[in-house]
Design a protein around this motif. Structure first.
Motif, PDB file in Angstrom:
ATOM      1  N   ALA A 116       0.864  -1.178   0.000  1.00 29.07           N
ATOM      2  CA  ALA A 116       0.000   0.000   0.000  1.00 29.07           C
ATOM      3  C   ALA A 116       0.901   1.228   0.000  1.00 29.07           C
ATOM      4  CB  ALA A 116      -0.907   0.009   1.222  1.00 29.07           C
ATOM      5  N   GLU A 117       0.819   2.009  -1.058  1.00 29.11           N
ATOM      6  CA  GLU A 117       1.580   3.247  -1.136  1.00 29.11           C
ATOM      7  C   GLU A 117       0.718   4.348  -0.537  1.00 29.11           C
ATOM      8  OE1 GLU A 117       2.638   6.089  -4.712  1.00 29.11           O
ATOM      9  OE2 GLU A 117       3.714   4.171  -4.865  1.00 29.11           O
ATOM     10  N   VAL A 118       1.211   4.956   0.525  1.00 27.02           N
ATOM     11  CA  VAL A 118       0.442   5.971   1.245  1.00 27.02           C
ATOM     12  C   VAL A 118       1.176   7.302   1.165  1.00 27.02           C
ATOM     13  CG1 VAL A 118      -0.515   6.650   3.473  1.00 27.02           C
ATOM     14  CG2 VAL A 118      -0.483   4.241   2.826  1.00 27.02           C
ATOM     15  N   THR A 119       0.521   8.283   0.543  1.00 25.16           N
ATOM     16  CA  THR A 119       1.098   9.612   0.413  1.00 25.16           C
ATOM     17  C   THR A 119       0.380  10.537   1.382  1.00 25.16           C
ATOM     18  OG1 THR A 119       1.500   9.181  -1.936  1.00 25.16           O
ATOM     19  CG2 THR A 119       1.627  11.468  -1.209  1.00 25.16           C
ATOM     20  N   HIS A 122       2.609  15.181   5.535  1.00 21.39           N
ATOM     21  CA  HIS A 122       3.686  15.157   6.535  1.00 21.39           C
ATOM     22  C   HIS A 122       4.015  13.694   6.832  1.00 21.39           C
ATOM     23  CE1 HIS A 122       2.999  19.415   7.231  1.00 21.39           C
ATOM     24  NE2 HIS A 122       1.699  19.152   7.336  1.00 21.39           N
ATOM     25  N   SER A 123       5.193  13.454   7.380  1.00 22.50           N
ATOM     26  CA  SER A 123       5.586  12.087   7.734  1.00 22.50           C
ATOM     27  C   SER A 123       4.604  11.499   8.733  1.00 22.50           C
ATOM     28  CB  SER A 123       6.988  12.082   8.349  1.00 22.50           C
ATOM     29  OG  SER A 123       7.939  12.512   7.417  1.00 22.50           O
ATOM     30  N   LEU A 124       4.248  10.235   8.517  1.00 23.62           N
ATOM     31  CA  LEU A 124       3.337   9.541   9.432  1.00 23.62           C
ATOM     32  C   LEU A 124       4.128   8.946  10.591  1.00 23.62           C
ATOM     33  CD1 LEU A 124       1.158   7.599   6.822  1.00 23.62           C
ATOM     34  CD2 LEU A 124       0.558   9.694   8.037  1.00 23.62           C
ATOM     35  N   THR A 125       3.510   8.917  11.769  1.00 22.21           N
ATOM     36  CA  THR A 125       4.144   8.290  12.929  1.00 22.21           C
ATOM     37  C   THR A 125       3.971   6.775  12.836  1.00 22.21           C
ATOM     38  OG1 THR A 125       2.150   8.331  14.297  1.00 22.21           O
ATOM     39  CG2 THR A 125       3.557  10.311  14.355  1.00 22.21           C
ATOM     40  N   GLU A 126       4.707   6.051  13.630  1.00 20.06           N
ATOM     41  CA  GLU A 126       4.590   4.589  13.648  1.00 20.06           C
ATOM     42  C   GLU A 126       3.178   4.158  14.060  1.00 20.06           C
ATOM     43  OE1 GLU A 126       6.665   2.213  12.551  1.00 20.06           O
ATOM     44  OE2 GLU A 126       7.903   3.875  11.850  1.00 20.06           O
ATOM     45  N   ASP A 127       2.565   4.886  14.997  1.00 21.96           N
ATOM     46  CA  ASP A 127       1.197   4.573  15.422  1.00 21.96           C
ATOM     47  C   ASP A 127       0.211   4.773  14.274  1.00 21.96           C
ATOM     48  OD1 ASP A 127       1.959   3.902  17.982  1.00 21.96           O
ATOM     49  OD2 ASP A 127       1.483   5.878  18.836  1.00 21.96           O
ATOM     50  N   GLN A 128       0.377   5.856  13.526  1.00 22.29           N
ATOM     51  CA  GLN A 128      -0.505   6.110  12.396  1.00 22.29           C
ATOM     52  C   GLN A 128      -0.332   5.034  11.317  1.00 22.29           C
ATOM     53  OE1 GLN A 128       0.963  10.090  11.676  1.00 22.29           O
ATOM     54  NE2 GLN A 128      -0.955  11.028  12.426  1.00 22.29           N
ATOM     55  N   ILE A 129       0.911   4.634  11.051  1.00 22.43           N
ATOM     56  CA  ILE A 129       1.170   3.587  10.060  1.00 22.43           C
ATOM     57  C   ILE A 129       0.558   2.272  10.516  1.00 22.43           C
ATOM     58  CG2 ILE A 129       2.999   2.169   9.020  1.00 22.43           C
ATOM     59  CD1 ILE A 129       4.693   4.731   8.868  1.00 22.43           C
ATOM     60  N   SER A 130       0.685   1.967  11.793  1.00 24.07           N
ATOM     61  CA  SER A 130       0.120   0.734  12.342  1.00 24.07           C
ATOM     62  C   SER A 130      -1.406   0.737  12.244  1.00 24.07           C
ATOM     63  CB  SER A 130       0.557   0.574  13.801  1.00 24.07           C
ATOM     64  OG  SER A 130      -0.017  -0.557  14.362  1.00 24.07           O
ATOM     65  N   VAL A 148       4.169   1.599   2.231  1.00 22.70           N
ATOM     66  CA  VAL A 148       5.300   2.378   1.732  1.00 22.70           C
ATOM     67  C   VAL A 148       4.890   3.840   1.840  1.00 22.70           C
ATOM     68  CG1 VAL A 148       6.755   2.883  -0.265  1.00 22.70           C
ATOM     69  CG2 VAL A 148       5.966   0.538   0.135  1.00 22.70           C
ATOM     70  N   PRO A 149       5.370   4.526   2.889  1.00 25.92           N
ATOM     71  CA  PRO A 149       4.970   5.920   3.078  1.00 25.92           C
ATOM     72  C   PRO A 149       5.733   6.867   2.157  1.00 25.92           C
ATOM     73  CG  PRO A 149       6.404   5.219   4.867  1.00 25.92           C
ATOM     74  CD  PRO A 149       6.229   4.039   3.960  1.00 25.92           C
ATOM     75  N   LYS A 150       5.026   7.861   1.662  1.00 28.85           N
ATOM     76  CA  LYS A 150       5.626   8.921   0.850  1.00 28.85           C
ATOM     77  C   LYS A 150       5.099  10.245   1.361  1.00 28.85           C
ATOM     78  CE  LYS A 150       6.429   6.128  -3.144  1.00 28.85           C
ATOM     79  NZ  LYS A 150       6.695   6.093  -4.535  1.00 28.85           N
ATOM     80  N   ILE A 160      -3.460   9.879   0.286  1.00 27.74           N
ATOM     81  CA  ILE A 160      -3.715   9.201  -0.980  1.00 27.74           C
ATOM     82  C   ILE A 160      -3.178   7.791  -0.780  1.00 27.74           C
ATOM     83  CG2 ILE A 160      -3.243   9.094  -3.445  1.00 27.74           C
ATOM     84  CD1 ILE A 160      -2.705  12.130  -3.342  1.00 27.74           C
ATOM     85  N   VAL A 161      -4.066   6.811  -0.859  1.00 29.22           N
ATOM     86  CA  VAL A 161      -3.693   5.420  -0.609  1.00 29.22           C
ATOM     87  C   VAL A 161      -3.878   4.622  -1.890  1.00 29.22           C
ATOM     88  CG1 VAL A 161      -4.169   3.370   0.779  1.00 29.22           C
ATOM     89  CG2 VAL A 161      -4.437   5.630   1.797  1.00 29.22           C
ATOM     90  N   LYS A 162      -2.811   3.945  -2.324  1.00 31.41           N
ATOM     91  CA  LYS A 162      -2.873   3.085  -3.504  1.00 31.41           C
ATOM     92  C   LYS A 162      -2.593   1.658  -3.058  1.00 31.41           C
ATOM     93  CE  LYS A 162      -1.084   6.645  -6.565  1.00 31.41           C
ATOM     94  NZ  LYS A 162       0.080   7.074  -7.358  1.00 31.41           N
ATOM     95  N   VAL A 163      -3.559   0.785  -3.263  1.00 34.28           N
ATOM     96  CA  VAL A 163      -3.409  -0.638  -2.969  1.00 34.28           C
ATOM     97  C   VAL A 163      -3.737  -1.385  -4.254  1.00 34.28           C
ATOM     98  CG1 VAL A 163      -4.161  -2.580  -1.537  1.00 34.28           C
ATOM     99  CG2 VAL A 163      -4.108  -0.272  -0.573  1.00 34.28           C
ATOM    100  N   GLY A 164      -2.716  -1.973  -4.857  1.00 35.38           N
ATOM    101  CA  GLY A 164      -2.934  -2.642  -6.131  1.00 35.38           C
ATOM    102  C   GLY A 164      -3.401  -1.636  -7.164  1.00 35.38           C
ATOM    103  N   SER A 165      -4.508  -1.929  -7.814  1.00 39.49           N
ATOM    104  CA  SER A 165      -5.034  -1.019  -8.836  1.00 39.49           C
ATOM    105  C   SER A 165      -6.045  -0.029  -8.261  1.00 39.49           C
ATOM    106  CB  SER A 165      -5.693  -1.820  -9.958  1.00 39.49           C
ATOM    107  OG  SER A 165      -6.782  -2.556  -9.448  1.00 39.49           O
TER     108      SER A 165
END
Length: 187
Positions: A116-119, A122-130, A148-150, A160-165
């Motif tokens: 999952a590409e997540v844009t 600002h940088s996401l924290t570990e809690d937010q990513i989890s 994969v944070p961007k 903006i979250v991209k998972v597969g197509s």
């Protein structure tokens, strides 16, 4: 243009597949992934490096020498350095971002993961990513999610979250653009 994109993505997949097979045989899949991520980060952070990679003006020798210096500075060696050097010698550096993405996809498929590409602005924290990983697990159909944070400040806020197509765009930039279009239609 679509045909050119198809050719480029085909080249990226072939190069990435070859690298993945060599890394798998050498038990270096993770090390190669880390090195490619390091180079990708440098690419994202340097307009000069992007220009070197994308411009057809530079000769193969110039690209090879410059990339070798960058790889040395970043501490990248082994399979990843050989791979990037080969891309430079073969005048394929412009495809390198696609190659890196294709390599990530091969690694994820090998591990049974869904990328999952997540844009975010600002940088996401570990809690937010989890938390995001947990929320996306329901979409992954039993596969583990690897985020994969961007960072792209131009989206102002949201994600903006991209998972597969699939892509989910909740960015403020997109919402403001939609609002602007809707207001123009009201006139």
């Amino acid at each position: 243009m679509a045909e050119t994109t198809s050719i480029v993505s085909g080249v990226a997949r072939r190069y990435a597949s070859a690298l993945f097979e060599v890394a798998l045989e050498g038990d270096a899949v993770d090390a190669v992934g880390r090195d490619l991520d390091t180079f990708d980060g440098a690419l994202a952070g340097s307009a000069d490096l992007r220009r070197l990679v994308q411009s057809p003006v530079f000769s193969s020798g110039e690209q090879t020498r410059a990339v070798s210096a960058v790889l040395s500075m970043l501490g990248i060696g082994g399979y990843a350095a050989n791979f990037i050097g080969l891309a430079a010698r073969n005048r394929r550096l412009f495809v390198l971002p696609g190659m890196i993405e294709a390599y990530r996809q091969l690694v994820a498929a090998h591990r049974g993961e869904q990328v999952a590409e997540v844009t975010s602005a600002h940088s996401l924290t570990e809690d937010q990513i989890s938390s995001l990983s947990s929320a996306l697990a329901s979409v992954a159909q039993g596969k583990q999610i690897r985020i994969v944070p961007k960072v792209d400040p131009s989206i102002i806020g949201g994600l903006i979250v991209k998972v597969g197509s699939r892509m989910i765009d909740t960015s403020l930039k997109t919402k403001l653009t939609s609002l602007k279009v809707a207001l123009k239609e009201v006139r």
